[in-house]
Design an enzyme around this catalytic site. Structure first.
Site, short mmCIF file in Angstrom:
data_model
loop_
_atom_site.label_atom_id
_atom_site.label_comp_id
_atom_site.label_asym_id
_atom_site.label_seq_id
_atom_site.Cartn_x
_atom_site.Cartn_y
_atom_site.Cartn_z
CD GLU A 59 -10.11 -36.22 35.05
OE1 GLU A 59 -11.26 -36.03 35.08
OE2 GLU A 59 -9.24 -35.60 34.38
CB CYS A 89 1.97 -32.94 35.44
SG CYS A 89 1.88 -34.23 36.56
CG ASN A 115 -6.45 -38.93 32.13
OD1 ASN A 115 -6.71 -39.72 31.14
ND2 ASN A 115 -6.96 -37.78 32.30
CB CYS A 143 4.30 -37.25 35.12
SG CYS A 143 2.33 -37.85 35.42
CD GLU A 192 1.74 -38.39 31.54
OE1 GLU A 192 0.76 -38.49 32.20
OE2 GLU A 192 1.94 -37.33 31.05
N1 THU Z 1 -3.12 -35.39 32.93
C1 THU Z 1 -2.25 -36.47 32.44
O1 THU Z 1 -2.93 -37.73 32.62
N2 THU Z 1 -0.95 -36.35 32.02
C2 THU Z 1 -0.42 -35.29 31.69
O2 THU Z 1 0.53 -35.17 31.43
C3 THU Z 1 -1.28 -33.91 32.06
C4 THU Z 1 -2.43 -33.99 32.70
C5 THU Z 1 -4.21 -35.54 33.22
C6 THU Z 1 -4.71 -35.37 34.69
C7 THU Z 1 -6.27 -34.77 34.57
O3 THU Z 1 -6.81 -36.28 34.76
C8 THU Z 1 -6.31 -34.22 33.47
O4 THU Z 1 -5.04 -34.72 32.59
C9 THU Z 1 -6.51 -32.78 33.32
O5 THU Z 1 -5.29 -32.05 34.11
#
Ligand code: THU
Length: 160
Positions: free
Chosen positions: A63, A111, A61, A114, A74
């Site tokens: 941010e 989520c 991820n 994704c 993902e």
């Molecule tokens: N996040 C993911 O990378 N994948 C998931 O399946 C759920 C959430 C990330 C998004 C954000 O950077 C952090 O987790 C908190 O939500």
């Protein structure tokens, strides 16, 4: 009134019960969590995909101070894999996560956005993606593709 029952089959196991091939992709995704850029949430997610030729691609991820501009592990991984290998189907996806407390004990759940991207990838390559959600105590394996996690999904068929 008529009722429709939708069934989701998920296998529950520990990492030791996975095949050597599956353990390899899980390990790649766990290793990737170290590269996660999660300075706002502190929630480090990794992902790894196995492509039809055996190539493993991992990502994390990413941010952003403008929160919605960030992207989940993902989608980062799938988009990168599809950009680099547009002709190779994605066959397996593994997802682990950790925080400052360490790796999650229970499987992480992708989520909705994704899941929708995973569905598009399945349709694109006409290949269901086996999804391995990793937790240190137990893993969930979704064998038959993301539709199990996204019932009544919207896909390109509606656009025809
Ligand atoms: N996040 C993911 O990378 N994948 C998931 O399946 C759920 C959430 C990330 C998004 C954000 O950077 C952090 O987790 C908190 O939500």
């Amino acid at each position: 009134m008529k009722e429709i029952t939708l069934q989701t089959n998920i296998k529950v196991c520990t990492i030791d019960e996975l095949s050597a091939q599956d353990r390899e992709i899980v390990e790649a995704a766990r290793k990737a969590t170290a590269n996660s850029y999660a300075v706002y949430s502190g929630f480090n997610v990794g992902a790894a995909v196995r492509l039809s030729d055996g190539t493993i691609v991992s990502g994390t991820n990413q941010e952003n101070a403008a929160y919605p501009s960030g992207l989940c592990a993902e989608r980062t991984t799938i988009f990168w894999a599809n950009s680099q290998y547009p002709d190779k189907a994605v066959e397996v996806l593994a997802i682990p996560a950790r925080t400052s407390q360490g790796e999650l004990e229970r499987p992480i759940s992708p989520c909705g956005a994704c899941r929708q991207v995973i569905l598009e990838t399945e349709k694109r390559f006409n290949t269901p993606i086996r999804i391995i959600l990793y937790g240190t105590k137990e893993c969930y394996v979704v064998e038959d593709g993301v539709r199990a996690l996204l019932p009544l999904s919207f896909d390109a068929d509606f656009l025809e």
